[in-house]
Design a protein around this motif. Structure first.
Motif, PDB file in Angstrom:
ATOM      1  N   LEU A  46       0.815  -1.207   0.000  1.00 31.18           N
ATOM      2  CA  LEU A  46       0.000   0.000   0.000  1.00 31.18           C
ATOM      3  C   LEU A  46       0.854   1.266   0.000  1.00 31.18           C
ATOM      4  CD1 LEU A  46      -2.813  -0.446   2.694  1.00 31.18           C
ATOM      5  CD2 LEU A  46      -3.104  -0.355   0.227  1.00 31.18           C
ATOM      6  N   GLU A  47       0.292   2.321  -0.596  1.00 27.76           N
ATOM      7  CA  GLU A  47       0.786   3.674  -0.335  1.00 27.76           C
ATOM      8  C   GLU A  47      -0.353   4.417   0.363  1.00 27.76           C
ATOM      9  OE1 GLU A  47       2.755   7.610  -2.417  1.00 27.76           O
ATOM     10  OE2 GLU A  47       1.654   6.210  -3.668  1.00 27.76           O
ATOM     11  N   VAL A  48      -0.060   4.979   1.541  1.00 26.64           N
ATOM     12  CA  VAL A  48      -1.078   5.605   2.364  1.00 26.64           C
ATOM     13  C   VAL A  48      -0.883   7.119   2.369  1.00 26.64           C
ATOM     14  CG1 VAL A  48      -2.047   5.758   4.680  1.00 26.64           C
ATOM     15  CG2 VAL A  48      -1.231   3.571   3.829  1.00 26.64           C
ATOM     16  N   LEU A  49      -1.994   7.848   2.240  1.00 23.35           N
ATOM     17  CA  LEU A  49      -1.969   9.304   2.244  1.00 23.35           C
ATOM     18  C   LEU A  49      -2.831   9.802   3.394  1.00 23.35           C
ATOM     19  CD1 LEU A  49      -0.824  11.591   0.477  1.00 23.35           C
ATOM     20  CD2 LEU A  49      -2.986  11.621  -0.733  1.00 23.35           C
ATOM     21  N   PHE A  50      -2.285  10.687   4.223  1.00 20.01           N
ATOM     22  CA  PHE A  50      -3.020  11.204   5.372  1.00 20.01           C
ATOM     23  C   PHE A  50      -2.838  12.713   5.408  1.00 20.01           C
ATOM     24  CE2 PHE A  50      -3.231  11.698  10.212  1.00 20.01           C
ATOM     25  CZ  PHE A  50      -4.618  11.646  10.241  1.00 20.01           C
ATOM     26  N   VAL A  51      -3.938  13.463   5.188  1.00 21.40           N
ATOM     27  CA  VAL A  51      -3.896  14.921   5.235  1.00 21.40           C
ATOM     28  C   VAL A  51      -4.493  15.351   6.571  1.00 21.40           C
ATOM     29  CG1 VAL A  51      -4.653  17.048   4.135  1.00 21.40           C
ATOM     30  CG2 VAL A  51      -4.146  15.042   2.746  1.00 21.40           C
ATOM     31  N   PHE A 109      -0.985  19.722   6.723  1.00 16.09           N
ATOM     32  CA  PHE A 109       0.167  18.917   6.323  1.00 16.09           C
ATOM     33  C   PHE A 109      -0.301  17.643   5.631  1.00 16.09           C
ATOM     34  CE2 PHE A 109       2.268  21.809   9.036  1.00 16.09           C
ATOM     35  CZ  PHE A 109       3.624  21.749   8.741  1.00 16.09           C
ATOM     36  N   ARG A 110       0.584  17.112   4.797  1.00 16.58           N
ATOM     37  CA  ARG A 110       0.264  15.924   4.013  1.00 16.58           C
ATOM     38  C   ARG A 110       1.369  14.894   4.257  1.00 16.58           C
ATOM     39  NH1 ARG A 110      -1.729  15.453  -1.929  1.00 16.58           N
ATOM     40  NH2 ARG A 110      -0.600  13.670  -2.755  1.00 16.58           N
ATOM     41  N   LEU A 111       0.970  13.729   4.738  1.00 11.40           N
ATOM     42  CA  LEU A 111       1.924  12.657   5.017  1.00 11.40           C
ATOM     43  C   LEU A 111       1.714  11.525   4.020  1.00 11.40           C
ATOM     44  CD1 LEU A 111       3.991  11.106   6.785  1.00 11.40           C
ATOM     45  CD2 LEU A 111       2.073  10.404   8.226  1.00 11.40           C
ATOM     46  N   SER A 112       2.784  11.153   3.314  1.00 17.19           N
ATOM     47  CA  SER A 112       2.743  10.018   2.384  1.00 17.19           C
ATOM     48  C   SER A 112       3.590   8.884   2.965  1.00 17.19           C
ATOM     49  CB  SER A 112       3.303  10.417   1.014  1.00 17.19           C
ATOM     50  OG  SER A 112       2.561  11.494   0.470  1.00 17.19           O
ATOM     51  N   ARG A 604      -4.340   4.475  -0.708  1.00 18.89           N
ATOM     52  CA  ARG A 604      -5.444   4.585   0.244  1.00 18.89           C
ATOM     53  C   ARG A 604      -5.389   5.953   0.905  1.00 18.89           C
ATOM     54  NH1 ARG A 604      -7.144   1.426  -2.418  1.00 18.89           N
ATOM     55  NH2 ARG A 604      -7.109  -0.825  -2.229  1.00 18.89           N
ATOM     56  N   ARG A 605      -6.478   6.687   0.868  1.00 15.48           N
ATOM     57  CA  ARG A 605      -6.547   7.993   1.514  1.00 15.48           C
ATOM     58  C   ARG A 605      -7.223   7.847   2.863  1.00 15.48           C
ATOM     59  NH1 ARG A 605      -6.783   9.067  -3.984  1.00 15.48           N
ATOM     60  NH2 ARG A 605      -5.495  10.823  -4.651  1.00 15.48           N
TER      61      ARG A 605
END
Length: 788
Positions: A46-51, A109-112, A604-605
């Motif tokens: 997975l690549e996870v994105l958390f804003v 902020f945006r965390l990848s 996945r967001r």
């Protein structure tokens, strides 16, 4: 509908499992360490994105990730370089983590998280520092944002900054532990959430710990209020630099943070200004139809704003100028330009206020501000802007630059309403507009906070502010903070400065702030020890670097000549201090990962909480409409939300669709709801609504109703030779002081106008009139208390 937003292919929860937060409060600086626990429960990488939101002006100073037993500490790099490294790592199957600040708003902020193998756990830790804002009751406020509402993006503009955010209940938990230490004894800690009992670590109460009670759902911002004894004392924190840093750099030299609380002479403060142009700017976007909080007595945001406008309009001094703007996707003003305040213009405005609704679509604040600034100012009537918004805009920095560019011609007082208001926007407008910011959250009442800001607006302007340093001969100073352009009575002012050189003799420094107030020279002075404070963990250096970086960002956006030089200086400062900026990012790559990830990545967001959780529209209506018809206290907010569903042509997107049968049922219920009895108005607001612009009241039945009397009872008790309006106004004052003293901050200006009006009339034996009024209303108020 997807209740939890964007989830996995199999509709399983997103992989963020928990957030653990440790908060260290040292005097009025907070260091926050947040650990986010991820797990990939899928069978593919997975690549996870958390804003996510952070407090405005927070300085992110650490970012690390722990995979199993291995910890990877991120480093700050130029943003493009960091992005390239992240992309290269992910494409080659390495694990990588990227943390970057939004280009549009510094509080987002945006965390990848790249390449989480199937079944793998990752713990990501983010540490930031921030100053704590001083509240009206002298407490210090810390806010851990949970809500990040989607920023409204106008049609035709670039994509919004939080398109990754989706509605729904968050599928992760929160734990929070707090440690407070201060030179001043800690009085108490309070929160809008349930806390365990406070534990003092020393008998002098200078250190304490407390935890958030178990089971918190993180469905709202967590607010913490710290109370110290003698909060309003000037102070200085001196912090030593790092010997390994470059000579002459900010991180090598000593840095001092000065905290000042100016005290104005009493004779100046006793008479508030009676002139000015007051412009009230009210958010009328669809979200203002939401409730202020989720409690039983909650009011719609727009209704609370209307009540507040009533108080403001009644509190203005005769002869000033005013106007009211409403904005959403578009804007409108009550008058083509500001008009003189008198009975006629006040009545016109109040009629329009009653008709205001949250029906103007999206949230575009830039255009109404441009229109206001294009209007000529009135000589000798300083312009004061009062801006009310739930803060969901996408172009925060553009708005702040506009406010700053007109700072010479006005003061800006801003109010963030409800969960999720952009802290960067609210605090930024007040900072750049030389005003004061307030947040109205949870069960807070809007009116007292707004009236506190009105008192600031009516304070005389402070002019010719200068800051002078007196230091030993071998020490020089570089002030890092922007020049001070506003001071308010009792409000904190922070100054950061870099001290160069070492003192061979004296061990004390002095900072002197001078200014003019009503043509009187005033001096405030603070002496401080040059010996560095122990165990500050470079937090003062990093806050100073953040302050300097924000000033450079603004200079860059203003079109300064040496843009490349400014950008290089920002990146240099950011890398040296280890704090983020718009041109840098934190990057961590796990180069020791031996197992190459195979197969395409799934993105996945991760949702943050949105206070308006969407559910199936038909179900919502069928289950709830009848209840709202029978509960008139709640009908207004619900009606507005449902009516929004019918606005197919509006710029605000329709939240969901409904079947034809449910739509017909809804129209029937709405018809019933509109016929339901209205809420009984607050008695204080009823009384205020009856006051004339001049400050007096008429002796009539509507006033008698407020007191629980008949008009005859009021008339029969009126002393002979006393005019009816004088008697009515005196009774209103007695009732305010006798029955509503706990809300005095809300009606203080209403009472001042009334007392001034009575003072201008010919009244015989005023003491006897007050005695008669006390008997009639059952109060015990003295003539001196009324201020006549």
């Amino acid at each position: 509908m997807e209740i939890c937003g964007l989830v996995t292919e199999k509709n399983k929860p997103v992989p963020l499992k928990s957030i653990s937060v440790e908060l260290l409060v040292q005097d009025h600086v907070a260091t926050v360490s947040s650990t986010l626990q991820y797990v990939n429960e899928e069978e593919r990488p997975l690549e996870v994105l958390f804003v996510f939101p952070l407090p405005a002006d927070a300085a992110v100073c650490h970012f690390s990730a722990k995979i199993g037993e291995q910890e990877i500490v991120a480093e700050v790099q130029d943003r493009e370089t960091a992005r390239d490294r992240y992309d290269d790592a992910v494409s080659s199957g390495q694990q990588a983590f990227l943390l970057e600040e939004s280009a549009e708003s510094p509080d987002v902020f945006r965390l990848s998280v790249g390449c989480l193998s199937a079944g793998q756990n990752a713990a990501v830790t983010i540490i930031y520092i921030t100053e704590l804002a001083v509240q009206d009751d002298h407490s210090l406020r810390f806010c851990l944002p949970a809500v990040l509402n989607p920023r409204y993006t106008p049609a035709g503009s670039a994509a919004g900054i939080v398109s990754e955010i989706s509605s729904g209940a968050v599928p992760y938990t929160l734990t929070l532990s707090v440690h407070v230490s201060s030179p001043k004894p800690i009085s108490k800690l309070e929160s809008n959430c349930t806390l365990d009992p406070l534990v003092f670590l020393h008998s002098d109460h200078t250190q304490a710990t407390v935890n958030l009670s178990p089971g918190h759902m993180f469905d709202k911002d967590v607010e913490l209020f710290v109370y110290y004894q003698d909060t309003h004392q000037p102070s200085a924190v001196v912090e030593a630099g790092v010997n390994t840093a470059l000579p002459g750099s900010l991180m090598r030299d000593t840095v001092v943070m000065i905290s000042l609380y100016p005290e104005f002479p009493e004779e100046v403060m006793s008479s508030l200004a009676s002139r000015g142009e007051f412009v009230f700017v009210i958010d009328r976007s669809g979200s203002m139809g939401d409730m202020m909080h989720r409690g039983k007595e909650a009011q719609m945001r727009i209704e609370s704003a209307k009540d507040t406008l009533l108080l403001l309009l009644k509190s203005l001094p005769m002869g000033c100028y005013f106007n009211i703007y409403g904005f959403g996707s578009d804007f409108e003003s009550f008058f083509p330009q500001s008009v003189e305040y008198n009975q006629d213009t006040m009545d016109q405005a109040l009629k329009r206020v009653k008709e205001m609704k949250a029906d103007m679509g999206g949230t575009e604040i830039l255009q109404p501000l441009k229109h206001i600034y294009s209007q000529p100012c009135y000589p000798d009537h300083p312009r004061q802007l009062f801006i009310f918004t739930d803060g969901e805009v996408f172009n925060t920095k553009e708005v702040l630059d506009l406010v700053k560019s007109h700072a010479h011609s006005h003061r800006c007082f801003s109010f963030g309403i409800g969960e999720g208001a952009s802290a960067a926007l609210i605090t930024g407008m007040a900072r750049e507009g030389s005003g004061h910011a307030q947040f109205i959250t949870d069960t807070d009442r809007m009116q007292p906070k707004v009236m506190q800001s009105l008192r600031f607006a009516l304070q005389p302007a402070v002019l010719n502010i200068s800051v002078d340093w007196t230091l030993p001969d071998d020490v020089t100073v570089d002030t890092l903070s922007p020049p001070i352009n506003v001071l308010f009575q009792g409000q904190r002012t922070l100054i950061y400065a870099q001290l160069k050189g070492e003192s061979s003799g004296g061990s004390e420094g002095t900072v002197t702030v001078k200014y003019s107030l009503k043509d009187q020279p005033v001096t405030n002075q603070l002496h401080f020890c040059l010996k560095p404070t122990e165990e500050t963990q470079l937090s003062i250096h990093r806050l100073a670097a953040r302050t300097l970086i924000r000033s450079l960002e603004q200079k860059e956006r203003s079109g300064a000549a040496d843009v490349e030089g400014i950008r290089s200086r920002m990146v240099e400062l950011s890398v040296q201090a280890g704090v983020s900026c718009v041109h840098t990012a934190f990057i961590a790559v796990n180069k020791d990962s031996r197992q190459t990830v195979k197969g395409p990545l799934l993105q996945r967001r991760v949702p943050t909480y949105d206070a308006l959780m969407q559910a199936d529209c038909d179900l919502l209506l069928k289950c709830s409409l009848a209840a709202y018809v029978s509960e008139p206290k709640k009908k207004f907010g619900f009606m507005t939300k449902i009516q929004n569903l019918f606005r197919r042509g509006s710029k605000k997107p329709v939240l969901c669709s409904m079947s034809a049968a449910t739509e017909n049922q809804t129209r029937l219920y709405l018809k019933q709801a509109e016929a339901a009895p209205e809420l009984q108005k607050d008695l204080l607001l009823q009384l205020v609504s009856l006051q004339k612009a001049s400050g007096c009241w008429d002796l009539d039945s509507t006033l008698a109703d407020v007191f629980g009397k008949t008009e005859d009872e009021l008339t029969n008790q009126k002393p002979a030779q006393v005019d009816g309006s004088v008697w009515a106004t005196l009774l209103a004052l007695i009732w305010l002081y006798g029955c509503k003293i706990e809300q005095q901050v809300e009606w203080q200006f209403v009472a001042m106008k009334a007392a001034s009006w009575i003072g201008s009339q010919k009244v015989g034996d005023l003491s006897q009139c007050v005695c008669e009024g006390n008997v009639l209303l059952g109060c015990q108020v003295t003539k001196e208390t009324l201020g006549i």
